[in-house]
Design a protein around this motif. Sequence first.
Motif, PDB file in Angstrom:
ATOM      1  N   GLN A 168       1.003  -1.477  -0.033  1.00 32.01           N
ATOM      2  CA  GLN A 168      -0.169  -0.154   0.006  1.00 32.01           C
ATOM      3  C   GLN A 168       0.830   1.209  -0.094  1.00 32.01           C
ATOM      4  O   GLN A 168       1.946   1.257   0.444  1.00 32.01           O
ATOM      5  N   THR A 169       0.370   2.531  -0.661  1.00 32.11           N
ATOM      6  CA  THR A 169       0.947   3.722  -0.494  1.00 32.11           C
ATOM      7  C   THR A 169       0.457   4.326   0.717  1.00 32.11           C
ATOM      8  O   THR A 169      -0.837   4.122   1.101  1.00 32.11           O
ATOM      9  N   VAL A 170       1.272   5.031   1.511  1.00 30.94           N
ATOM     10  CA  VAL A 170       0.954   5.360   2.814  1.00 30.94           C
ATOM     11  C   VAL A 170       1.265   6.888   2.953  1.00 30.94           C
ATOM     12  O   VAL A 170       2.506   7.502   2.458  1.00 30.94           O
ATOM     13  N   LEU A 171       0.256   7.771   3.724  1.00 29.28           N
ATOM     14  CA  LEU A 171       0.914   8.944   4.040  1.00 29.28           C
ATOM     15  C   LEU A 171       0.952   9.201   5.825  1.00 29.28           C
ATOM     16  O   LEU A 171      -0.059   8.782   6.249  1.00 29.28           O
ATOM     17  N   VAL A 172       2.228   9.536   6.221  1.00 29.98           N
ATOM     18  CA  VAL A 172       2.136   9.688   7.489  1.00 29.98           C
ATOM     19  C   VAL A 172       2.282  11.277   7.994  1.00 29.98           C
ATOM     20  O   VAL A 172       3.045  11.886   7.381  1.00 29.98           O
ATOM     21  N   THR A 173       1.120  11.766   8.492  1.00 33.88           N
ATOM     22  CA  THR A 173       1.440  13.295   8.660  1.00 33.88           C
ATOM     23  C   THR A 173       1.634  13.499  10.117  1.00 33.88           C
ATOM     24  O   THR A 173       1.356  12.988  11.028  1.00 33.88           O
ATOM     25  N   LYS A 187       7.284   0.316   6.572  1.00 37.91           N
ATOM     26  CA  LYS A 187       8.034  -0.276   5.705  1.00 37.91           C
ATOM     27  C   LYS A 187       8.294  -1.785   5.998  1.00 37.91           C
ATOM     28  O   LYS A 187       8.279  -2.565   5.026  1.00 37.91           O
ATOM     29  N   ALA A 188       8.587  -2.057   7.317  1.00 37.05           N
ATOM     30  CA  ALA A 188       8.820  -3.475   7.776  1.00 37.05           C
ATOM     31  C   ALA A 188       7.596  -4.393   7.244  1.00 37.05           C
ATOM     32  O   ALA A 188       7.715  -5.478   6.934  1.00 37.05           O
ATOM     33  N   CYS A 189       6.300  -3.891   7.343  1.00 42.31           N
ATOM     34  CA  CYS A 189       5.358  -4.684   6.833  1.00 42.31           C
ATOM     35  C   CYS A 189       4.944  -4.436   5.327  1.00 42.31           C
ATOM     36  O   CYS A 189       3.807  -4.800   4.898  1.00 42.31           O
ATOM     37  N   GLY A 190       5.581  -4.058   4.750  1.00 44.35           N
ATOM     38  CA  GLY A 190       5.443  -4.317   3.080  1.00 44.35           C
ATOM     39  C   GLY A 190       4.900  -2.990   2.345  1.00 44.35           C
ATOM     40  O   GLY A 190       4.387  -3.105   1.402  1.00 44.35           O
ATOM     41  N   THR A 193       5.178   3.025  -1.448  1.00 43.00           N
ATOM     42  CA  THR A 193       5.537   4.329  -1.110  1.00 43.00           C
ATOM     43  C   THR A 193       5.060   4.873   0.197  1.00 43.00           C
ATOM     44  O   THR A 193       3.944   4.955   0.348  1.00 43.00           O
ATOM     45  N   VAL A 194       6.152   5.182   0.919  1.00 38.95           N
ATOM     46  CA  VAL A 194       5.628   6.221   2.281  1.00 38.95           C
ATOM     47  C   VAL A 194       6.076   7.687   2.165  1.00 38.95           C
ATOM     48  O   VAL A 194       7.300   7.974   1.918  1.00 38.95           O
ATOM     49  N   PHE A 195       4.755   8.401   2.221  1.00 37.63           N
ATOM     50  CA  PHE A 195       5.009   9.910   2.018  1.00 37.63           C
ATOM     51  C   PHE A 195       5.011  10.147   3.310  1.00 37.63           C
ATOM     52  O   PHE A 195       4.076   9.804   4.330  1.00 37.63           O
ATOM     53  N   ALA A 207      12.702  11.396   8.980  1.00 40.59           N
ATOM     54  CA  ALA A 207      11.586  10.580   8.372  1.00 40.59           C
ATOM     55  C   ALA A 207      12.291   9.817   7.279  1.00 40.59           C
ATOM     56  O   ALA A 207      12.238   8.790   7.021  1.00 40.59           O
ATOM     57  N   LEU A 208      13.227  10.538   6.713  1.00 36.41           N
ATOM     58  CA  LEU A 208      13.792   9.902   5.302  1.00 36.41           C
ATOM     59  C   LEU A 208      14.909   8.608   6.072  1.00 36.41           C
ATOM     60  O   LEU A 208      14.903   7.567   5.389  1.00 36.41           O
ATOM     61  N   GLN A 209      15.485   9.135   7.074  1.00 37.37           N
ATOM     62  CA  GLN A 209      16.461   8.055   7.889  1.00 37.37           C
ATOM     63  C   GLN A 209      15.529   6.796   8.351  1.00 37.37           C
ATOM     64  O   GLN A 209      16.003   5.737   8.359  1.00 37.37           O
ATOM     65  N   MET A 210      14.181   7.128   8.757  1.00 42.06           N
ATOM     66  CA  MET A 210      13.668   5.911   9.030  1.00 42.06           C
ATOM     67  C   MET A 210      12.826   5.193   7.899  1.00 42.06           C
ATOM     68  O   MET A 210      12.174   4.162   8.278  1.00 42.06           O
ATOM     69  N   GLY A 211      13.216   5.867   6.671  1.00 43.52           N
ATOM     70  CA  GLY A 211      12.627   5.004   5.555  1.00 43.52           C
ATOM     71  C   GLY A 211      11.595   5.396   4.885  1.00 43.52           C
ATOM     72  O   GLY A 211      11.183   4.786   3.970  1.00 43.52           O
ATOM     73  N   ALA A 212      11.155   6.799   5.015  1.00 48.44           N
ATOM     74  CA  ALA A 212      10.386   7.492   4.226  1.00 48.44           C
ATOM     75  C   ALA A 212      10.740   7.544   2.766  1.00 48.44           C
ATOM     76  O   ALA A 212      12.033   7.802   2.582  1.00 48.44           O
ATOM     77  N   ASP A 213       9.983   7.415   1.642  1.00 45.33           N
ATOM     78  CA  ASP A 213      10.414   7.541   0.465  1.00 45.33           C
ATOM     79  C   ASP A 213      10.598   9.033  -0.030  1.00 45.33           C
ATOM     80  O   ASP A 213      11.253   9.564  -0.883  1.00 45.33           O
ATOM     81  N   VAL A 214       9.529   9.729   0.454  1.00 44.48           N
ATOM     82  CA  VAL A 214       9.121  11.179   0.201  1.00 44.48           C
ATOM     83  C   VAL A 214       8.960  11.956   1.441  1.00 44.48           C
ATOM     84  O   VAL A 214       8.140  11.540   2.307  1.00 44.48           O
ATOM     85  N   ALA A 215       9.693  13.196   1.812  1.00 46.08           N
ATOM     86  CA  ALA A 215       9.356  13.882   2.702  1.00 46.08           C
ATOM     87  C   ALA A 215       8.831  15.269   2.274  1.00 46.08           C
ATOM     88  O   ALA A 215       9.639  15.887   1.647  1.00 46.08           O
ATOM     89  N   ILE A 216       7.719  15.732   2.745  1.00 45.89           N
ATOM     90  CA  ILE A 216       7.200  16.948   2.289  1.00 45.89           C
ATOM     91  C   ILE A 216       7.004  17.882   3.323  1.00 45.89           C
ATOM     92  O   ILE A 216       6.433  17.526   4.368  1.00 45.89           O
TER      93      ILE A 216
END
Length: 349
Positions: A168-173, A187-190, A193-195, A207-216
């Motif tokens: 799934q694609t995910v947004l963490v606000t 990320k660990a659960c598959g 893309t994590v925004f 957030a990028l260090q923790m594995g986010a693909d895009v930090a906005i």
Amino acid sequence: MAMMKALRKVRAAKGLEIAEVAVPTVGPTDALVRVSAASICGTDLHIYGWDRWSQGRIKPPVTLGHEFCGVVERVGEEVTAVNAGDFVSAEMHVNCGHCHQCRLGEAHICQNLKIIGIDQDGAFAEFVKIPASNIWKLDAAIPERYGAILDPLGNAVHTVLAGPIAGQTVLVTGCGPIGLMAITVAKACGSSTVFASETNAQRRAMALQMGADVAIDPVSEDAVARILRETSGTGVDALLEMSGNPTAIQQGFAALRAGGRASLLGIPTENVQLDLVKDVIFKGATVQGIYGRRMYETWVQMTALLKAGRLNLEPLFGERVALDNFEGAFAMLQKGLAGKILMYPAGMK
Ligand code: NAD
Ligand code: ZN
């Protein structure tokens, strides 16, 4: 009477104090835990600052601290499943066991919930008393620093696993400690893309260090437009709301795809306006409130992920202080440090 050091809210005013108090006496179904390390939560900052919420909730004097791990010192005479010497953490939400929700297996939303470290003496002390049924035994493979942050990690795991996540694609606000943890869990659960959206630059970098693909940065950029562009106009499958900020919540719903799920953990301090028709009904969205950790499904899932080495939590750890030096730790967190600060009641090792 044996005495110990504890970090307490002694009076109804700003600040906390180190005090000498009696080591808790253990009832027949309790365990007494010698605290190895405890971690400071955003809630502790609120109580330190004595905001409106704390004034209504906290009854001084009380010892704070609900994120910790330690070693069982002794147990009450009826306790069989926990032994002296066990390396443990604990679920600090104590449920009643007999209300409607408890009977339905929904103890995390018990009607009579008491929180150790908020409603009764907690873990910012040399010893903490916990009902043995709330003790969570830890595998020796789990590092002490990880053991000390299972409470917020459980919030993240609960939120991420409250719906489909693999592929799934995910947004963490909001990328405070819990949002950051949610990124690595997703990320660990598959998740694909994590925004991550976050107003603080240092936290975006984390957030990028923790594995986010895009930090906005939602201040300098149109976060919704960016997410729609990067998901071919569809929006994300899952919104994990970890800020409690009304604007972030509204943007999160706008960036959610039709048929997606919104899992809301962040706690707004004001009413939030949503366009129910556009954001939820016509979208066919699933909206969930997330509270605490499921007892004890979340703990099982979290432990399994940790034991499998699937969660990289290292970027979260910075300062470590002796309990006596709590003022410096609270000041750092108040300035916006995103990481977790560990406190050591027995002094630094
Ligand atoms: P935190 O305050 O450290 O993190 C919130 C983050 O949101 C901050 O980094 C902040 O900069 C960011 N933010 C603020 N406005 C934003 C915006 N418009 N867009 C994007 N980001 C924005 O908090 P935390 O300790 O990580 O906890 C996260 C939230 O979860 C808090 O609201 C907390 O109260 C809540 N919480 C809920 C539960 C529960 O059981 N439901 C449990 C613990 C914490
Ligand atoms: Zn109950």
